[in-house]
Design an enzyme around this catalytic site. Structure first.
Site, short mmCIF file in Angstrom:
data_model
loop_
_atom_site.label_atom_id
_atom_site.label_comp_id
_atom_site.label_asym_id
_atom_site.label_seq_id
_atom_site.Cartn_x
_atom_site.Cartn_y
_atom_site.Cartn_z
CD GLU A 10 -8.84 4.25 -2.00
OE1 GLU A 10 -9.78 3.94 -1.25
OE2 GLU A 10 -7.98 5.09 -1.65
CG ASP B 102 -4.78 5.58 0.79
OD1 ASP B 102 -5.62 4.69 0.97
OD2 ASP B 102 -4.79 6.68 1.39
CG ASP C 84 -11.54 1.97 3.01
OD1 ASP C 84 -11.09 1.94 4.17
OD2 ASP C 84 -10.90 2.42 2.03
CG ASP D 183 -2.31 0.46 0.96
OD1 ASP D 183 -2.44 1.54 0.37
OD2 ASP D 183 -3.25 -0.26 1.31
O1 TEU Z 1 -9.66 5.40 1.47
C1 TEU Z 1 -10.01 6.51 0.71
C2 TEU Z 1 -11.41 6.80 0.68
O2 TEU Z 1 -11.90 7.31 -0.32
C3 TEU Z 1 -12.18 6.59 1.92
O3 TEU Z 1 -12.50 7.82 2.45
C4 TEU Z 1 -13.37 5.83 1.65
O4 TEU Z 1 -14.20 6.54 0.78
C5 TEU Z 1 -14.09 5.63 2.93
O5 TEU Z 1 -13.24 4.93 3.80
C6 TEU Z 1 -15.30 4.82 2.70
O6 TEU Z 1 -15.98 4.78 3.88
C7 TEU Z 1 -8.31 5.22 1.67
C8 TEU Z 1 -8.08 3.99 2.54
O7 TEU Z 1 -8.49 2.86 1.86
C9 TEU Z 1 -8.75 4.21 3.85
O8 TEU Z 1 -8.67 3.09 4.67
C10 TEU Z 1 -8.09 5.40 4.52
O9 TEU Z 1 -8.76 5.70 5.70
C11 TEU Z 1 -8.09 6.62 3.62
O10 TEU Z 1 -7.70 6.33 2.29
C12 TEU Z 1 -7.09 7.63 4.14
O11 TEU Z 1 -5.80 7.16 3.93
#
Ligand code: TEU
Ligand code: CA
Length: 554
Positions: free
Chosen positions: A254, A199, A328, A98
């Site tokens: 992502e 991310d 998430d 990641d």
């Molecule tokens: O997630 C990015 C993201 O868009 C999140 O805000 C997502 O929409 C949300 O968790 C949905 O409920 C990434 C990671 O996957 C997440 O775990 C992190 O918290 C976030 O970035 C910040 O790094």
């Protein structure tokens, strides 16, 4: 179509905190992962995407990194990491790390320096602004509720944080920041890793002048407009030149807010940027006024529309990633299937069939291959996730949501649903730990666990194993062109794949009722590759049982 190893691969996502604890402190760790590699080899996956394991104060479970070149103490040491990597490679499994570089932790040395003074050499590593009329520099909201700005008394200015206050955004306009990131990536590549999951990479380039954003109806804050910002493709092309092109990597961005058009740029077949992206259109379906906080289910017609559009419109132009859940999202079985005792197994297999027979690289989120379900915590104190806790407080304090209803939304949509420990066996601690787990274990581990499924040839685990094996046997599953069938049907999702003279037909009943389907004549005399029930005849008009699925090949 260009053949690539990562197009033919199946990826398994590990959320390390909840995968396997080797030393009884209740927290999953690297040695725990190493000890379970044979299980993953048995499942047949080719790649592991590991959520962050870097040093972090864990405000957001490792997505707030304070040192990119060190392992989080709770997870082990760099020696543990090296051993884990070499044990993966020994088994022919590749590792995707990641990469969290939209922001760092506020405890990262760059930020510690940056906040000291306006003329600190690291000042421009982050995004600092003066107050506007005594308030935040603009109306942007953080993805975790509240304003996206935090006032810092030391220099009497605000810094930008699109996520938590402990996750200040890096300033990608600064070439020194980009160089630091690329150097760090090269360092990991030299260690022998096989790729990056990036991310929120779609948010690294902020709009010119950081203007106020539109406040959605009933909302509190403006949209930052950072998604697909003005320079994001330049930055990724630079990253590709400086790092990615030098190694044989798999990369997945992502990309919250990405459209099909934008995805064609991020993941274009010419290889100038990334291998593929995670789109959010599917998982963002059925969003309400307060985004994900709703109890609405996704209607099949929307699910089909989005999946079909991504399948057909990226054909030949860019590569899809296929996923129904991750750390998430709620558990995909609870969200898109039916986790009741009656239909749990059959609907989990149906969902997997639907996803794994599409074009793209499939992702399995840990425990999905066992049919793990939502945790459905009904007490706020059981939740550990910063997003869940902060939104509960913000929306109920503001009187925008009734506490009971918000609690129901958490049960259906909180990220913690996917973060309960992996269910290895039916014992009290699910075989995850000898100690006190950092988050509650789902009591349904008695019925849903790896040990019992490994012993049962009809288990969800063995069904996934078979789907993964089929993909390796048949090129058509990887490369065949996608063609939707019976698009208006509200119960059945059916589609065909075509590769030269070969044909593949996938039929899935997404409903709890039986459903009629007419097998196309061209599939007469075809062979059934896999089915979640025991149908023998696939000819003419047939009636599918609830959640029935099958795949025919000719
Ligand atoms: O997630 C990015 C993201 O868009 C999140 O805000 C997502 O929409 C949300 O968790 C949905 O409920 C990434 C990671 O996957 C997440 O775990 C992190 O918290 C976030 O970035 C910040 O790094
Ligand atoms: Ca541990």
């Amino acid at each position: 179509m260009d053949k690539k190893w990562w197009k033919e691969a199946v990826v398994y996502q590990i959320y390390p905190r909840s995968f396997m604890d080797s030393n009884g402190d209740g927290i999953g760790d690297l040695n725990g992962i190493t000890s379970r590699l044979d299980y993953l080899k048995d499942l047949g996956v080719d790649v592991i995407w590991l959520s962050p394991v870097y040093q972090s104060p864990n405000d957001d479970n490792g997505y707030d990194i304070s040192d990119y070149r060190a392992i989080m103490q709770e997870f082990g040491t760099m020696e543990d990491f090296d051993r884990m990597l070499s044990e993966m490679h020994k088994r022919g499994i590749r590792l995707v790390m990641d990469l969290v570089v939209n922001h760092t932790s506020d405890e990262h040395k760059w930020f510690v320096e940056s906040r000291k003074s306006k003329d600190n050499p690291y000042r421009d590593y982050y995004i600092w602004r003066d107050a506007k009329e005594g308030k935040e520099p603009n109306n942007w909201g953080s993805c975790f509720s509240g304003s996206a700005w935090k006032y810092d008394p030391q220099t009497e200015m605000y810094y930008l944080h699109l996520f938590s206050t402990k996750q200040p955004d890096l300033n990608w306009e600064n070439p020194a920041v980009r160089k630091e990131v690329f150097d760090m990536m090269n360092w990991w590549c030299e260690k022998g890793i096989d790729g990056f999951r990036m991310d929120v990479i779609s948010m690294i380039s902020k709009p010119e002048g950081l203007p106020d954003g539109k406040i959605p109806e009933g909302g509190l804050y403006g949209d930052s407009g950072c998604v697909n910002g003005p320079h994001v493709h330049e930055y990724l092309q630079e990253m590709n030149r400086e790092v990615l092109s030098k190694y044989d990597l798999m990369t997945v961005g992502e990309c919250a807010g990405v459209t099909i058009e934008e995805a064609e740029k991020y993941a274009s077949a010419d290889g100038k940027e990334l291998s593929m992206v995670f789109q959010f259109e599917l998982v963002d379906l059925a969003s309400g006024t307060y985004g994900k906080w709703t109890d609405k289910r996704v209607p099949l017609k929307d699910f089909k529309r989005v999946m079909t559009a991504w399948q057909t419109e990226l054909e030949g132009k860019a590569w899809n990633s296929l996923f129904l859940g991750n750390h998430d999202q709620p558990r995909c079985l609870s969200r898109f299937g039916d986790d009741s005792p009656e239909y749990r197994v059959v609907s989990a297999k149906m969902l997997a069939t639907c996803l794994h027979m599409m074009q793209g690289t499939p992702y399995v989120y840990q425990g999905e291959e066992l049919g793990m379900t939502n945790a459905y915590f009904h007490k706020l104190e059981d939740y550990k996730d910063i997003e869940s806790i902060q939104y509960y407080t913000e929306l109920t304090d503001a009187g925008l949501m009734e506490p009971d209803y918000m609690m129901k939304c958490l049960m259906l949509r909180s990220r913690d649903n996917a973060r309960t420990p992996m269910q290895w066996d039916g014992s009290e601690k699910a075989g995850f730990t000898d100690g006190e787990p950092w988050i509650k274990i789902n009591p349904n581990c008695k019925e849903i666990n790896a040990a019992s499924q490994l012993d049962d040839p009809d288990s969800i685990f063995h069904y996934y194993q078979k789907l993964i094996a089929l993909r390796k046997e048949k090129d058509i599953i990887v490369y065949g062109e996608f063609e939707p069938l019976c698009r208006e049907d509200n119960q059945i999702f059916a589609y065909m794949r075509k590769l030269d003279e070969e044909r593949l037909l996938t039929v899935c009943n997404f409903s709890e009722q039986s459903a009629e389907f007419e097998v196309p004549v061209e599939f007469e005399g075809s062979r059934c590759l896999i089915t979640n029930l025991d149908r023998k005849v696939f000819k003419g008009k047939i009636v599918l049982k609830p959640y029935e699925a099958f795949v025919l090949y000719k």
